[in-house]
Scaffold this active site. Structure first.
Site, mmCIF file in Angstrom:
data_model
loop_
_atom_site.group_PDB
_atom_site.id
_atom_site.type_symbol
_atom_site.label_atom_id
_atom_site.label_comp_id
_atom_site.label_asym_id
_atom_site.label_seq_id
_atom_site.Cartn_x
_atom_site.Cartn_y
_atom_site.Cartn_z
ATOM 1 N N LYS A 100 24.446 62.995 54.951
ATOM 2 C CA LYS A 100 24.775 61.716 54.327
ATOM 3 C C LYS A 100 26.272 61.518 54.120
ATOM 4 O O LYS A 100 26.779 60.405 54.229
ATOM 5 C CB LYS A 100 24.032 61.540 53.007
ATOM 6 C CG LYS A 100 24.317 62.556 51.925
ATOM 7 C CD LYS A 100 23.196 63.527 51.801
ATOM 8 C CE LYS A 100 23.367 64.492 50.658
ATOM 9 N NZ LYS A 100 22.281 65.508 50.631
ATOM 10 N N GLU A 124 18.046 59.134 60.331
ATOM 11 C CA GLU A 124 16.939 58.781 59.439
ATOM 12 C C GLU A 124 16.898 59.652 58.185
ATOM 13 O O GLU A 124 16.600 59.179 57.089
ATOM 14 C CB GLU A 124 15.610 58.885 60.187
ATOM 15 C CG GLU A 124 14.388 58.524 59.368
ATOM 16 C CD GLU A 124 14.373 57.068 58.939
ATOM 17 O OE1 GLU A 124 14.494 56.812 57.729
ATOM 18 O OE2 GLU A 124 14.255 56.193 59.815
ATOM 19 N N VAL A 127 19.336 59.549 54.182
ATOM 20 C CA VAL A 127 19.208 58.803 52.928
ATOM 21 C C VAL A 127 18.027 59.281 52.099
ATOM 22 O O VAL A 127 18.184 59.679 50.942
ATOM 23 C CB VAL A 127 19.078 57.288 53.189
ATOM 24 C CG1 VAL A 127 18.744 56.548 51.889
ATOM 25 C CG2 VAL A 127 20.353 56.738 53.788
ATOM 26 N N GLY A 129 15.654 61.778 52.876
ATOM 27 C CA GLY A 129 14.985 63.020 53.238
ATOM 28 C C GLY A 129 13.778 62.720 54.105
ATOM 29 O O GLY A 129 13.909 62.211 55.221
ATOM 30 N N ILE A 131 11.528 60.438 53.515
ATOM 31 C CA ILE A 131 11.069 59.051 53.378
ATOM 32 C C ILE A 131 11.585 58.214 54.543
ATOM 33 O O ILE A 131 12.796 58.136 54.751
ATOM 34 C CB ILE A 131 11.577 58.424 52.063
ATOM 35 C CG1 ILE A 131 11.211 59.286 50.865
ATOM 36 C CG2 ILE A 131 11.045 57.006 51.901
ATOM 37 C CD1 ILE A 131 11.855 58.832 49.577
ATOM 38 N N GLY A 182 15.586 75.792 41.845
ATOM 39 C CA GLY A 182 16.129 75.517 43.175
ATOM 40 C C GLY A 182 16.318 74.048 43.479
ATOM 41 O O GLY A 182 16.586 73.675 44.627
ATOM 42 N N ASP A 196 26.297 61.888 45.376
ATOM 43 C CA ASP A 196 25.270 61.941 46.419
ATOM 44 C C ASP A 196 24.564 60.593 46.539
ATOM 45 O O ASP A 196 24.387 60.064 47.641
ATOM 46 C CB ASP A 196 24.266 63.043 46.095
ATOM 47 C CG ASP A 196 23.137 63.131 47.094
ATOM 48 O OD1 ASP A 196 23.357 63.685 48.189
ATOM 49 O OD2 ASP A 196 22.029 62.643 46.793
ATOM 50 N N LYS A 200 24.482 57.605 49.723
ATOM 51 C CA LYS A 200 23.230 57.070 50.259
ATOM 52 C C LYS A 200 23.163 55.553 50.112
ATOM 53 O O LYS A 200 22.718 54.865 51.038
ATOM 54 C CB LYS A 200 22.051 57.744 49.566
ATOM 55 C CG LYS A 200 21.926 59.226 49.905
ATOM 56 C CD LYS A 200 20.842 59.904 49.093
ATOM 57 C CE LYS A 200 20.716 61.378 49.443
ATOM 58 N NZ LYS A 200 19.706 62.066 48.599
ATOM 59 N N GLY A 298 14.369 68.589 50.641
ATOM 60 C CA GLY A 298 13.474 69.703 50.940
ATOM 61 C C GLY A 298 13.486 70.048 52.414
ATOM 62 O O GLY A 298 13.747 69.201 53.271
#
Length: 404
Positions: A100, A124, A127, A129, A131, A182, A196, A200, A298
């Site tokens: 990103k 893709e 922004v 992950g 989705i 984590g 972050d 995005k 993830g």
């Protein structure tokens, strides 16, 4: 056969290799060709990796190999990753990324370079992950004039706020728990300070409004100032505190983009997005409101989106329409000082004094409130600058925008 090189064997890079390997038969059936990882670039040694024979440390091996048609960049940052991406595109190779920062800061030049070289630059996963949001914005919603994009764009901050709301943890305790699980880095600055989410929302604004939005020009506020007192007052008003990235089209065509905490009504779809999940709400003039929800980060969710881009390239033989936008100028952005809304205000003063300064206000209550503390939600919509001017001379403890 489509041969791919993966740059970086960290969380996302290893996930991409895993998905391409374990789902290779389904991927081949879908695209009509086999997709194979030929190289993985990393400076580290992975002697026990099942992909041991594919590791290289010199990018020029990938750059100069005509068999490699697509490069997956999962290094992160905007230094080495930028250099390798420019070289890969210049060598006539398609590039897919989850980065990103790179897309937000250099997406305009990289999409133009890809277009010039007749290859694809797809992102893709940058922004949401796992989705799907880039493809819906650029294809499924292409008939709309986008009026607003608004979302919970960072799983770490959403987890922290969820734990503060649901478990009564302080910000510091919730952050520590996120790190232990984590969900937060050892240095969580990019998440908790809003950087972050800023990157995005800039990418989403670029695509939604067709003009480049520079992250350095976007007002950004994180969640470090949110207290349990604010959480309790919000709960008493039937609202939840969420960190939102927003980009809105103004009547004159300019874009107002920013990142900040908001009080969101409990009945709003974004209020139910909890833990590390993300959601993006898009308003179009034809479709109305649509929302995209899922895991925003993830290993495998992000790899899923990356591999989908690789499959898109393989299926179309690189002939898909380019994704790009125009250079912005001084007239692209307007400041949040032009955006009026209601505000949650918490001050160290009495209710009468607060009313005298801001006018009509819906007072809020919480158990255990400090002596002399007053909180409420303004009845009148106003800009933050107007509100701060009204509050001049008062001890302001919290000031949070209320989502319309």
């Amino acid at each position: 056969m489509v041969k791919v090189a993966i740059l970086g064997y960290g969380t996302v890079g290893s996930g991409v290799a895993q998905v391409l390997c374990q789902n290779k038969d389904a991927i081949a059936r879908s695209v009509g060709d086999e997709v194979q990882v030929k190289y993985i670039l990393d400076v580290r040694d992975f002697d026990q990796s099942p992909y041991g024979g594919t590791f290289v440390k010199d990018f020029s091996v990938i750059e100069e190999d005509p068999e490699v048609s697509a490069v997956v960049e999962t290094i992160g940052g905007a230094t080495v990753a930028l250099n390798f991406t420019q070289r890969a595109l210049s060598a006539g190779k398609h590039v897919v990324t989850s980065n990103k920062e790179l897309v937000a800061c250099h997406g305009l030049e990289l999409t133009r370079l890809a277009q010039e070289k007749g290859v694809c630059y797809l992102f893709e996963a940058s922004v949401g992950g796992g989705i799907p949001i880039i493809r819906p914005l650029t294809m499924c919603l292409a008939a709309n004039q986008i009026e607003e994009v608004c979302g919970i764009l960072n799983g770490t901050t959403n987890y922290i706020l969820t734990r503060m709301i649901g478990a009564g943890l302080s910000f510091e305790a919730a952050l520590k728990e996120a790190q232990e699980n984590g969900y937060a880095e050892r240095d969580p600055s990019a998440d908790i300070l809003g950087y972050d989410a800023c990157r995005k929302i800039c990418i989403l604004a670029d695509l939604s409004f067709g003009k480049n939005v520079d992250p350095q020009l976007v007002p950004t506020e994180g969640i470090t100032g949110i207290t349990l007192a604010d959480v309790d007052y919000a709960d008493g008003a039937g609202k939840k505190i969420k960190l939102l990235g927003r980009a809105l089209r103004q009547p004159d065509g300019r874009v107002c983009a920013y990142v900040a905490p908001h009080l969101v009504d409990g009945s709003h779809p974004l209020a139910g997005v909890e833990d590390v999940f993300n959601a993006v709400l898009v308003k179009g003039d034809a479709v109305g409101e649509v929302m995209f929800y899922g895991p925003g980060a993830g290993k495998l969710p992000t790899a899923s989106a990356v591999v989908a881009d690789v499959m898109d390239i393989a299926r179309s033989k690189g002939a898909r329409p380019p994704i790009t936008w125009e250079q912005g100028d001084d007239q692209t952005l307007c400041g949040t000082d032009e955006l009026a809304s209601r505000f949650y205000v918490r001050v160290q003063a009495g209710a009468d004094a607060l009313r005298t300064h801001v006018g009509e206000i819906k007072l809020l209550a919480r158990s255990g409130a400090a002596a002399g503390e007053t909180a409420g939600i303004t009845e009148q919509a106003m800009t933050e600058q107007q509100l701060r001017s009204k509050l001049e001379g008062m001890e302001v403890l919290s000031l949070i925008r209320v989502l319309n």
